[in-house]
Design a protein around this motif. Structure first.
Motif, mmCIF file in Angstrom:
data_model
loop_
_atom_site.group_PDB
_atom_site.id
_atom_site.type_symbol
_atom_site.label_atom_id
_atom_site.label_comp_id
_atom_site.label_asym_id
_atom_site.label_seq_id
_atom_site.Cartn_x
_atom_site.Cartn_y
_atom_site.Cartn_z
ATOM 1 N N UNK A 1 0.919 -0.880 -0.353
ATOM 2 C CA UNK A 1 -0.579 -0.051 -0.119
ATOM 3 C C UNK A 1 1.163 1.309 0.361
ATOM 4 N N UNK A 2 1.606 1.493 0.607
ATOM 5 C CA UNK A 2 2.895 2.305 0.832
ATOM 6 C C UNK A 2 3.738 2.617 -0.832
ATOM 7 N N UNK A 3 3.592 1.481 -0.998
ATOM 8 C CA UNK A 3 4.494 1.059 -2.618
ATOM 9 C C UNK A 3 3.521 2.615 -3.163
ATOM 10 N N UNK A 4 2.209 1.950 -3.318
ATOM 11 C CA UNK A 4 1.212 2.741 -4.502
ATOM 12 C C UNK A 4 1.058 3.784 -4.118
ATOM 13 N N UNK A 5 0.925 4.003 -2.492
ATOM 14 C CA UNK A 5 0.569 5.547 -2.274
ATOM 15 C C UNK A 5 1.925 6.974 -2.792
ATOM 16 N N UNK A 6 3.110 6.270 -2.601
ATOM 17 C CA UNK A 6 4.495 6.427 -2.834
ATOM 18 C C UNK A 6 4.592 6.901 -4.450
ATOM 19 N N UNK A 7 4.123 5.995 -5.340
ATOM 20 C CA UNK A 7 4.100 6.254 -7.137
ATOM 21 C C UNK A 7 2.905 7.017 -6.976
ATOM 22 N N UNK A 8 1.473 7.082 -6.382
ATOM 23 C CA UNK A 8 0.781 8.791 -6.791
ATOM 24 C C UNK A 8 1.055 9.735 -6.225
ATOM 25 N N UNK B 1 -7.034 9.209 -2.574
ATOM 26 C CA UNK B 1 -7.831 9.712 -1.505
ATOM 27 C C UNK B 1 -8.629 8.499 -0.341
ATOM 28 N N UNK B 2 -8.811 7.832 -1.962
ATOM 29 C CA UNK B 2 -10.018 6.076 -1.579
ATOM 30 C C UNK B 2 -9.009 4.967 -1.496
ATOM 31 N N UNK B 3 -7.493 5.295 -1.641
ATOM 32 C CA UNK B 3 -6.482 4.407 -1.189
ATOM 33 C C UNK B 3 -6.490 4.291 0.514
ATOM 34 N N UNK B 4 -6.016 5.356 0.580
ATOM 35 C CA UNK B 4 -5.432 6.447 1.993
ATOM 36 C C UNK B 4 -6.007 5.686 2.874
ATOM 37 N N UNK B 5 -8.178 6.165 2.479
ATOM 38 C CA UNK B 5 -8.971 6.212 3.740
ATOM 39 C C UNK B 5 -9.116 4.313 3.758
ATOM 40 N N UNK B 6 -8.888 3.581 3.182
ATOM 41 C CA UNK B 6 -8.526 2.587 3.813
ATOM 42 C C UNK B 6 -7.292 1.526 4.425
#
Length: 263
Positions: free
Chosen positions: A7-14, A165-170
């Motif tokens: 999840x952190x990798x995905x957030x960092x890429x976003x 926002x959708x990703x970090x909400x979960x």
């Protein structure tokens, strides 16, 4: 790779995508901003020219007042000629009149010189004001032409922000807070892969134990040298495939060392 790290990798890429919009916005506004900067410079020049113009007008006014005073004194001397009785008085009055006439000549020359400067300043001010007017028109034209480009960029950025926002909400708030602390100083290198057994952020080699821990542990581990979050890139050719995990558990988060004090 555990679920939380993924999840952190995905957030960092976003976040990288979000930050990539800023240069595009700057580029789209570049010509408009250049016009605005040129216009501001001209406006400052006009203000300085107007100060010079006001100063010249004041000097002309002072010289005109002085000239009136000199002419009045010359008129008074003309009346005094009738009352002269001695040669000494004659010489004294003649000398006084000559000095006054020289001063009158100088005052007239100074007024003429200042008047020419005044006209030149008026022309400079008028010329720059015309340039500013032309730049105002150009600015409006450019704003209209780039607005469509900017609207599309803003729309794309909002879509990416919505995805984040959708990703970090979960996500676990503790993990996102931990990530944001590192991002304050590391920016788009907050989460980096290991490259040839070295941190992908500071490029300092990791010891064997830490490297094995990062590959096998379910914890979120940071670089002991710079504090960035580390992971093994499964798609990198120089890395071995990390063993897949079956169960998810809440990871431990190692406080970032090194540059943490820079937050």
């Amino acid at each position: 790779m555990n679920h939380y790290l993924q999840q952190l990798i995905e957030v960092a890429e976003i976040d990288k995508k979000i930050d990539s919009f800023e240069p595009r916005i700057t580029e789209a506004k570049l010509e408009v901003n250049q016009v605005i900067k040129h216009k501001d410079n001209l406006t400052n020049e006009i203000a300085l020219l107007q100060d010079d113009y006001t100063d010249i007008c004041l000097k002309i006014s002072k010289n005109e007042i002085h000239l009136e005073e000199l002419n009045k004194k010359i008129e008074d001397i003309a009346h005094k000629w009738k009352m002269i009785k001695t040669e000494k008085e004659n010489k004294s009055l003649t000398l006084e009149e000559e000095i006054l006439k020289e001063q009158v000549t100088f005052a007239n020359e100074e007024i003429e010189r200042l008047s020419k400067n005044k006209t030149a300043k008026e022309e400079e001010i008028s010329s720059r004001q015309a340039e500013v007017a032309a730049l105002n028109t150009r600015e409006q034209e450019l704003r209209v032409s780039v607005q469509g480009v900017l609207d599309e960029i803003y729309k794309q950025r909002e879509e990416v922000l919505h995805t984040k926002n959708e990703l970090t909400r979960n996500m676990d708030p503790k993990i996102t807070h931990f990530y944001e602390k590192i991002r304050k100083w590391a920016r788009n290198t907050s989460v980096v892969p290991i490259y040839k057994r070295a941190c992908g952020g500071c490029f300092i080699r990791l010891n064997d134990k830490l490297y094995i821990d990062i590959r096998k542990s379910e914890d979120i581990i940071t670089c002991p040298h710079c504090g960035r979050i580390l992971y093994v890139d499964e798609n990198a050719p120089e890395q071995e495939k990390a063993p897949k995990t079956k169960a998810k558990k809440e990871p431990k988060m190692q406080e970032p060392s090194g540059l943490e004090a820079a937050e």
